[in-house]
Design an enzyme around this catalytic site. Structure first.
Site, PDB file in Angstrom:
ATOM      1  N   GLN A  44       9.253 -62.579  17.736  1.00 41.21           N
ATOM      2  CA  GLN A  44       9.354 -63.037  16.348  1.00 41.21           C
ATOM      3  C   GLN A  44      10.089 -62.475  15.272  1.00 41.21           C
ATOM      4  OE1 GLN A  44       7.474 -58.157  17.034  1.00 41.21           O
ATOM      5  NE2 GLN A  44       8.473 -58.095  14.517  1.00 41.21           N
ATOM      6  N   HIS A  66       7.203 -44.515  10.559  1.00 42.72           N
ATOM      7  CA  HIS A  66       6.139 -44.398  11.851  1.00 42.72           C
ATOM      8  C   HIS A  66       5.661 -43.233  12.503  1.00 42.72           C
ATOM      9  CE1 HIS A  66       9.563 -47.036  12.123  1.00 42.72           C
ATOM     10  NE2 HIS A  66       9.029 -48.127  12.693  1.00 42.72           N
TER      11      HIS A  66
HETATM   12  P1  AMP Z   1       8.903 -51.928  12.850  1.00 43.50           P
HETATM   13  O1  AMP Z   1       9.370 -50.563  14.291  1.00 43.50           O
HETATM   14  O2  AMP Z   1       9.114 -52.077  11.650  1.00 43.50           O
HETATM   15  O3  AMP Z   1       7.172 -53.337  14.045  1.00 43.50           O
HETATM   16  O4  AMP Z   1       7.027 -51.408  12.296  1.00 43.50           O
HETATM   17  C1  AMP Z   1       6.324 -50.166  13.887  1.00 43.50           C
HETATM   18  C2  AMP Z   1       4.689 -49.665  12.280  1.00 43.50           C
HETATM   19  O5  AMP Z   1       5.349 -48.890  11.754  1.00 43.50           O
HETATM   20  C3  AMP Z   1       4.013 -50.970  12.164  1.00 43.50           C
HETATM   21  O6  AMP Z   1       2.859 -50.663  12.173  1.00 43.50           O
HETATM   22  C4  AMP Z   1       4.796 -50.479  10.668  1.00 43.50           C
HETATM   23  O7  AMP Z   1       3.699 -51.435   9.664  1.00 43.50           O
HETATM   24  C5  AMP Z   1       4.743 -49.218   9.960  1.00 43.50           C
HETATM   25  N1  AMP Z   1       5.939 -48.612   9.749  1.00 43.50           N
HETATM   26  C6  AMP Z   1       6.884 -49.443   9.323  1.00 43.50           C
HETATM   27  N2  AMP Z   1       7.281 -48.901   8.010  1.00 43.50           N
HETATM   28  C7  AMP Z   1       6.147 -47.600   7.909  1.00 43.50           C
HETATM   29  C8  AMP Z   1       6.323 -47.057   5.977  1.00 43.50           C
HETATM   30  N3  AMP Z   1       6.726 -46.922   5.490  1.00 43.50           N
HETATM   31  N4  AMP Z   1       5.431 -46.742   6.142  1.00 43.50           N
HETATM   32  C9  AMP Z   1       4.096 -46.709   7.038  1.00 43.50           C
HETATM   33  N5  AMP Z   1       4.557 -47.844   7.690  1.00 43.50           N
HETATM   34  C10 AMP Z   1       5.368 -47.895   8.105  1.00 43.50           C
END
Ligand code: AMP
Length: 272
Positions: free
Chosen positions: A52, A28
């Site tokens: 979701q 993030h």
């Molecule tokens: P989430 O909180 O899991 O919904 O993720 C929020 C954003 O962070 C989304 O755009 C994810 O694709 C991105 N994200 C989650 N994990 C990673 C990672 N390891 N590397 C890069 N971006 C990430």
């Protein structure tokens, strides 16, 4: 939130948005660092979006720690955290949904019916509430990124969608809020996921173009791990996410697997 964003826009300032479900990690943070560079105002949303999650999925258990997230966000230079109550995002009379069709059919869309409809609906709402000029998403959720790009193009959102590379732990495990669910033994087994993706890249760079052969080898590597149940391993066109027989163009190798109750995803790009 809308009034704040209107004022920024009227003042000629640009807005970057990083949508998240919180429990922030370095993945993030990498999106925030990039967002900070690309706009005057950096906003993140923290919202564990119930629509979701499917029945029996981890909506209730999903890790939440707003105090910790606030500290990390401040350190990353975030100006505003938008963390709405669920009842404000989905009041009782809520009845509108955004559905992106083709690119959501395969991969996680097949295993998690309704998931992407929840994602596109909440992201469309966040776009209308926060009014960013640019929004950043991780390639870790490759199908989500493709789906959001499709939605933004199809619905004429005047927002640049930027994909960012997957951030990994030193041992290769893709960072995810869900990694906190893993026991030490499960975490050890989970390393086979990123290891197998590295192997797939090696195979392709040494000339292998047959997707079945690559997938069989990867299944062999992950299959050795007793704690892992493979959901899918597929090689698809990076634009339309249709499965490929041959790696004759830019492709994504995407996989999903369960370790106990924990579902993990990972992917890598394969270039002929
Ligand atoms: P989430 O909180 O899991 O919904 O993720 C929020 C954003 O962070 C989304 O755009 C994810 O694709 C991105 N994200 C989650 N994990 C990673 C990672 N390891 N590397 C890069 N971006 C990430």
């Amino acid at each position: 939130m809308q009034k704040f964003s209107n004022r920024q826009r009227e003042g000629g300032r640009t807005i970057a948005l990083v949508p998240t479900m919180g429990y922030l990690h370095k993945g993030h943070l990498s999106l925030m660092v990039e967002g900070r560079k690309r706009a005057d105002i950096l906003i993140i949303s923290i919202f564990v979006n119930p629509t979701q999650f499917g029945k029996g999925e981890d909506y209730q258990e999903y890790p939440r720690d707003l105090t910790r997230d606030k500290k990390l966000a401040r350190e990353a230079g975030v100006d505003i955290i938008f963390a709405p109550k669920t009842s404000l995002m989905y009041p009782p009379d809520y009845q509108t949904w955004v559905e992106v069709r083709e690119v959501t059919r395969n991969l996680c869309g097949a295993s998690r019916p309704g998931h992407f409809q929840g994602v596109t609906t909440v992201v469309a709402k966040l776009f209308n509430i926060i009014k960013p000029h640019i929004a950043l998403f991780g390639e870790k959720d490759f199908q989500q990124l493709v789906t959001i790009k499709r939605m933004a193009a199809d619905l004429n959102f005047d927002i640049k969608i930027l994909g960012m590379p997957t951030v990994r732990e030193n041992d290769g495990l893709a960072m995810s809020s869900r990694n906190t669910y893993l026991s030490p033994r499960e975490r050890e087994s989970a390393l086979s996921l990123s290891r197998s993706l590295r192997r797939a890249r090696e195979l392709v760079s040494s000339g292998e173009r047959n997707t079945t052969r690559v997938i069989e080898e990867i299944k062999g590597i992950i299959g050795k791990e007793k704690l892992i149940n493979i959901d899918y391993i597929k090689i698809c066109d990076t634009d339309n996410l249709k499965e490929l027989k041959k790696i004759d163009r830019k492709a994504v190798m995407a996989l999903a697997a369960k370790l106990g109750q924990t579902r993990l995803i990972d992917n890598c790009i394969l270039k002929p």
